[in-house]
Structure formats: C-alpha cells, structure tokens
Motif scaffolding. Structure first.
Motif, mmCIF file in Angstrom:
data_model
loop_
_atom_site.group_PDB
_atom_site.id
_atom_site.type_symbol
_atom_site.label_atom_id
_atom_site.label_comp_id
_atom_site.label_asym_id
_atom_site.label_seq_id
_atom_site.Cartn_x
_atom_site.Cartn_y
_atom_site.Cartn_z
ATOM 1 N N GLN A 289 48.035 36.327 39.504
ATOM 2 C CA GLN A 289 47.800 35.568 40.741
ATOM 3 C C GLN A 289 47.656 34.091 40.400
ATOM 4 O OE1 GLN A 289 44.125 36.420 42.854
ATOM 5 N NE2 GLN A 289 45.103 36.025 44.830
ATOM 6 N N ASN A 290 48.654 33.305 40.768
ATOM 7 C CA ASN A 290 48.631 31.858 40.549
ATOM 8 C C ASN A 290 49.495 31.198 41.616
ATOM 9 O OD1 ASN A 290 51.369 32.145 39.673
ATOM 10 N ND2 ASN A 290 50.611 32.731 37.643
ATOM 11 N N LYS A 316 48.685 44.876 43.283
ATOM 12 C CA LYS A 316 47.758 45.044 42.165
ATOM 13 C C LYS A 316 46.560 44.095 42.309
ATOM 14 C CE LYS A 316 51.364 46.436 38.911
ATOM 15 N NZ LYS A 316 52.043 46.158 37.618
ATOM 16 N N ALA A 317 46.361 43.591 43.500
ATOM 17 C CA ALA A 317 45.257 42.660 43.719
ATOM 18 C C ALA A 317 43.945 43.401 43.797
ATOM 19 C CB ALA A 317 45.480 41.868 45.007
ATOM 20 N N LEU A 318 42.872 42.732 43.350
ATOM 21 C CA LEU A 318 41.546 43.322 43.406
ATOM 22 C C LEU A 318 40.909 43.129 44.776
ATOM 23 C CD1 LEU A 318 40.210 42.135 39.930
ATOM 24 C CD2 LEU A 318 41.200 44.347 40.540
ATOM 25 N N ALA A 319 41.294 42.070 45.463
ATOM 26 C CA ALA A 319 40.711 41.795 46.786
ATOM 27 C C ALA A 319 41.802 41.914 47.840
ATOM 28 C CB ALA A 319 40.070 40.397 46.803
ATOM 29 N N GLY A 320 42.190 40.794 48.455
ATOM 30 C CA GLY A 320 43.201 40.829 49.504
ATOM 31 C C GLY A 320 44.597 41.047 48.938
ATOM 32 N N LEU A 321 45.484 41.431 49.845
ATOM 33 C CA LEU A 321 46.865 41.674 49.450
ATOM 34 C C LEU A 321 47.582 40.393 49.056
ATOM 35 C CD1 LEU A 321 49.168 43.846 49.386
ATOM 36 C CD2 LEU A 321 49.708 43.130 51.705
ATOM 37 N N GLY A 322 47.225 39.292 49.648
ATOM 38 C CA GLY A 322 47.927 38.033 49.419
ATOM 39 C C GLY A 322 49.030 37.845 50.434
ATOM 40 N N THR A 323 50.136 37.244 50.018
ATOM 41 C CA THR A 323 51.264 36.939 50.908
ATOM 42 C C THR A 323 52.519 37.583 50.346
ATOM 43 O OG1 THR A 323 50.245 34.787 51.417
ATOM 44 C CG2 THR A 323 52.532 35.086 52.055
ATOM 45 N N PRO A 324 52.934 38.740 50.857
ATOM 46 C CA PRO A 324 54.178 39.347 50.380
ATOM 47 C C PRO A 324 55.402 38.472 50.667
ATOM 48 C CG PRO A 324 52.821 40.967 51.488
ATOM 49 C CD PRO A 324 52.195 39.637 51.743
ATOM 50 N N LEU A 409 59.014 34.878 48.482
ATOM 51 C CA LEU A 409 58.341 36.158 48.232
ATOM 52 C C LEU A 409 57.208 35.928 47.253
ATOM 53 C CD1 LEU A 409 61.466 38.496 47.786
ATOM 54 C CD2 LEU A 409 60.229 37.928 49.885
ATOM 55 N N GLY A 410 55.989 36.270 47.687
ATOM 56 C CA GLY A 410 54.832 36.187 46.791
ATOM 57 C C GLY A 410 53.939 34.983 46.990
ATOM 58 N N GLN A 411 54.314 33.990 47.804
ATOM 59 C CA GLN A 411 53.497 32.794 48.007
ATOM 60 C C GLN A 411 53.536 32.401 49.481
ATOM 61 O OE1 GLN A 411 51.560 31.308 45.844
ATOM 62 N NE2 GLN A 411 52.292 32.068 43.869
ATOM 63 N N GLU A 412 52.425 31.765 49.936
ATOM 64 C CA GLU A 412 52.325 31.235 51.298
ATOM 65 C C GLU A 412 52.623 29.732 51.258
ATOM 66 O OE1 GLU A 412 50.919 29.372 54.813
ATOM 67 O OE2 GLU A 412 49.874 29.127 52.899
ATOM 68 N N GLN A 413 53.527 29.269 52.100
ATOM 69 C CA GLN A 413 53.978 27.872 52.073
ATOM 70 C C GLN A 413 53.122 27.020 53.025
ATOM 71 O OE1 GLN A 413 58.443 27.580 52.324
ATOM 72 N NE2 GLN A 413 58.283 29.789 52.723
ATOM 73 N N GLN A 424 46.041 32.696 47.878
ATOM 74 C CA GLN A 424 46.839 33.409 48.865
ATOM 75 C C GLN A 424 48.088 34.043 48.239
ATOM 76 O OE1 GLN A 424 47.601 30.357 51.788
ATOM 77 N NE2 GLN A 424 45.569 30.553 52.721
ATOM 78 N N ALA A 425 48.170 34.055 46.916
ATOM 79 C CA ALA A 425 49.352 34.583 46.229
ATOM 80 C C ALA A 425 49.314 36.115 46.170
ATOM 81 C CB ALA A 425 49.432 34.000 44.824
ATOM 82 N N PHE A 426 50.496 36.691 46.147
ATOM 83 C CA PHE A 426 50.646 38.152 46.018
ATOM 84 C C PHE A 426 50.739 38.511 44.539
ATOM 85 C CE2 PHE A 426 53.564 41.751 45.400
ATOM 86 C CZ PHE A 426 52.911 42.734 46.113
ATOM 87 N N VAL A 427 50.072 39.641 44.161
ATOM 88 C CA VAL A 427 50.119 40.140 42.789
ATOM 89 C C VAL A 427 50.605 41.581 42.850
ATOM 90 C CG1 VAL A 427 48.847 40.553 40.656
ATOM 91 C CG2 VAL A 427 48.199 38.651 42.148
#
Length: 487
Positions: A289-290, A316-324, A409-413, A424-427
């Motif tokens: 997550q970065n 594979k995130a421990l908390a939120g899903l992030g941004t698919p 895919l994987g980041q919020e812009q 907010q990144a997806f892992v």
C-alpha cells in the motif's frame, strides 16, 4: 624771458618738496614772490640741495621701502638775473598770469604723481590675478580653457614706466628698482603663461586613451560579455527547468515502463519461455500500500449515459479495501470511483455523488464485483459473485459521463491521472476489468461470475496490451474459474 624761466625753476625747487598747495595770491608782486621763493640767504644754491627732499614727493609702493630718487638733483644754470625776490625795494615781481601758470604746473605735477601711484596699484592687482591663475594651471585644475588665459592681456612693461614729468626740461627720470622688479615679475609671469598655453593644446590633442584607460575599457567590455553569457545561461536553465517540470510525469512514466519490462524479462528468463495464454488471462498485483504502485488503462471512455463495470479482485488490506479503480476527467476528479477508505463502507461515486454498497470483500479471497448505472433517474445496482446485493436511484440523475478521462486501477485520483493518497490505495490483485455502455442484465452478470460466459466489454476490454503497470506493480497469469474454485 630768461628771468621768467629762472623764476619757474626756483618755484619748482621750493614748491615740489613741500607737496603743499600753492599759497593764495599775495596782495602785490613782491609778497607773492617772497612766499614762493626760499629764504634770501639761500639764493640759487637751494637748487643744488640733496635729492631726498624732491624724491619724497614721488609715489611709494605699499609696505615697501621708499623708492630711489627719480633724479639726483635739479641742474640749474645761473642766469644773468637772479630769482625775483619779493619785498620792499626789490623791484617789480611776477604778474598774476605768471602766478596762475605756476600754480597750474604744480597741480599737474601732483596729478601725475597720483596717477602713477594708482597705476602701480593696478599693476600689483594684475600680478596677483596672474599669479593665482598660474597656480591653478600648474596644479592641473582645468577651471578655464586655454583661451581664457590667453584672453588676459599682457601687461606691457612700458606701462610701468613713469611718464616724463612736465617741467623736467624733457629729460625722463630714472626708473626706481621697485618698478623694474615689477616689470621683471610681469615678464616672468607672461613667459610662464605662454609656456602653459603652448602645452595645453598638446595635452588636448594628445588626450588619446592611455594604457590604464585602455585596460579599463577592455575590462568593462569583458564584464559585459560575461554578463551576457551569464544571462544566457540563466535563460537556458530556466527553459530546461520548465521543460523538466513539464516532462517529469512523462519521464517517470517511461522509467517505470522500462523497469517493468525489465522485471518481466527477468521473470521470463527465470521460468523459461511461457506457453500460450489468451490476452485476457492475466492479473495485476499490487503488493504494498503506497502512492506509486498502480495500473493504467491505455484507452479512455466515451461520453456515456449508462455503464456496467465488472472485475475480479482479491484484497489483502488489513483495514479498508482502498480504491480498486477510479475514472477522472479534467473538470471532475471523482467522475466514477469505487472506494472503501478507513472504517467507511464501500462507496460508488459518480460525479462526486455517493451511493453506499453493502458488499463484503475483506476475506482475502477472489470475488467477482459489478456495478451498473444509468443517467435516467440515477438508477444503480451492485453485484457480488453474480448476486445483486444493493440497488437505488437518484445517483447523479441525468448526468452524462464525460469523455477523455483517465482510468487508474489501484489508486484514487485527486487530479487528472495523479496526486495519489497512500491511505486510499488498493492492496491485492485485480483481473478481468471490463466496461460496457449499458446496464447488463442480471443473468449476464451471473454468467461472468460463474465462468459460463466469455462476454467482453464493448467499451473497455481486459487485454494485456491495453494495461500498463507502474511503480512495482506487476502482471501474472490468471485463470478466473480455477482461481475462484481455489478461493
């Protein structure tokens, strides 16, 4: 007539040393003669007396010694008749006309003496003025052009000579030493002024740049050249900086692309030549997550009034899903976003309007997810593993999806194609991302989820050549149904 001339000479001898005014006219000729002539016992011998008595009447220089006598003595030749002497029994004296002439001669002598004294004073002032100008010229002060010095009229030496005094029988008196010294001083000053006047034009004509002046001019020219070079360098650096800031994102993109191709090449060499696989049989892995690991779709969206977006994902995130995934356009960063951030539920954002989705995707397993929307009344629906889990209305009603955006895919812009937030990144892993320009039927979505349908998106298809990975994200093989069964 000879008697008359002898009387004039005697009058001059007696009146000039005294320097007094002529006595008033006497009552008769005898008394007038007695008043003008010396005592009877002196006789004509008074004319051969010392010259100092006569010299005392001449002009003196201020503050200096008395000038020498203008003449040593009067030379009187005895005549046949002695000077008339006034008194009883002496015979007739000079008449009124003769006395008037004598007084005029005495007054003329006094005026001559005063004129010579004034002339000497003027000569002294001229000498002082010339001396001051000479000092300024010799001191290098160019307070006046050479013509100014030349404009001073030279004082002729003859101007300091005493004019012949009337009544001296035409013999000019000898010059005093003070007058000769003044003449010599004036001549010396005139010679020095002439020399300076001759040197000044030569200095003016020879005013070409000397060696120090030439060196100073060369140094000034060199400094100007260096300043121009420095300014040119600064302008070049500014242009390079602007170009670097403009091309920074493109350079980073190219570098990351090269790194990814090298990583893929290394993997191919480690595992040997891969076997044939269809172009959609791959997945994107984001291990950490970065804010720099992500995948980007090369193709953008057209203007849409409805859509369906489906994908396989494994978090594979421990908390939120992030941004698919996120879709941003120049005028709206949150045109379409699927986001789960922190403790908030999973949300679908369209034109920055929010609808919450009751989906559960945190079990670190593969899940098939679809979201569908239409601009008419803002209707939407959400599917997990082929089943509809939520639906609603009034989500960005009558809004048209804007074209020419960026799909990440994987980041919020936060801005178009960038400014990612690591929180907010997806892992995890992503696969089979596709976009349709209409709402799919529930049966079509179910066929995609249980691998009975190979329906491809008519707007965006999942193709290895259409997806770029950056920042350490990688591609790997993926078989949707096999991976789903293993999960």
């Amino acid at each position: 007539m000879l008697a008359f001339l002898g009387a004039i000479i005697c009058i001059i001898a007696s009146v000039h040393p005294a320097g007094t005014a002529a006595p008033p006219p006497a009552a008769d000729n005898d008394s007038a003669a007695a008043a003008l002539l010396p005592a009877a016992d002196k006789g004509l011998g008074a004319l051969h007396g010392p010259a100092e008595a006569l010299a005392s009447a001449g002009p003196r220089l201020p503050g200096g010694p008395p000038p020498p006598p203008l003449f040593s003595r009067f030379v009187c030749t005895p005549l046949s008749a002695e000077c008339p002497v006034t008194g009883p029994g002496t015979g007739p004296g000079p008449g009124p006309e003769e006395l008037l002439a004598l007084r005029s001669a005495a007054a003329q002598l006094r005026r001559t003496a005063l004129e010579q004294k004034e002339r000497i004073r003027m000569d002294q002032e001229t000498i002082r003025e010339l001396t001051g100008k000479l000092s300024r010229c010799e001191g290098g002060l160019r307070t006046a052009p050479p013509a100014a010095a030349a404009a001073v009229p030279p004082v002729p030496a003859a101007g300091l000579r005493a004019a012949p005094r009337p009544g001296t029988m035409g013999h000019p008196p000898a010059e005093p030493p003070a007058v000769r010294e003044l003449e010599e001083a004036v001549r010396a000053l005139q010679d020095r002024i002439d020399r300076i006047e001759q040197e000044l034009p030569a200095r003016t004509n020879g005013s070409s740049p000397t060696a120090p002046a030439l060196a100073r001019d060369a140094l000034h020219t060199k400094m100007e050249q260096l300043e121009e070079q420095l300014l040119s360098k600064i302008l070049t650096l500014q242009k390079e900086r602007q170009a670097a800031s403009t091309d920074r994102s493109q350079q980073q993109h190219d570098i990351e692309k090269e790194l990814n191709s090298l990583q893929n090449r290394v993997k191919e060499l480690e595992h040997g030549p891969p076997g044939y696989s269809p172009p959609d049989a791959f997945k994107v892995t984001i291990p950490v997550q970065n804010n720099y690991m992500y995948a980007r779709m090369k193709k953008s969206l057209p203007e849409l009034y409805a859509f369906t977006i489906c994908m396989w994902l494994k978090s594979k995130a421990l908390a939120g899903l992030g941004t698919p995934f996120s879709y941003s356009v120049p005028s709206q960063a949150n045109e379409i976003v699927l986001l789960e951030w922190g403790t908030n539920p999973l949300e679908l954002l369209i034109n920055d309007k929010v609808a919450q989705l009751p989906l559960s995707l945190k079990d670190k397993a593969w899940h098939h997810v679809c979201v569908a929307w239409t601009t008419r009344d803002g209707k939407w629906s959400a599917y997990q593993d082929g089943e509809q889990r939520a639906a609603g209305e009034n989500l960005a009603s009558w809004h048209a999806i804007k074209p020419q955006g960026v799909i990440i895919l994987g980041q919020e812009q936060d801005t178009l194609g960038g400014r990612f937030d690591a929180t907010q990144a997806f892992v995890g892993e992503l696969a089979q991302f596709g976009v349709w320009d209409h709402m799919l039927a529930p049966a079509e979505i179910l066929g995609l989820a249980n691998c009975t349908s190979h329906l491809q998106g008519n707007v965006i298809q999942w193709d290895d050549q259409a997806v770029e990975v950056f920042g350490g994200a990688s591609k790997g093989g993926f078989a949707a149904c096999e991976e789903g069964r293993k999960a």
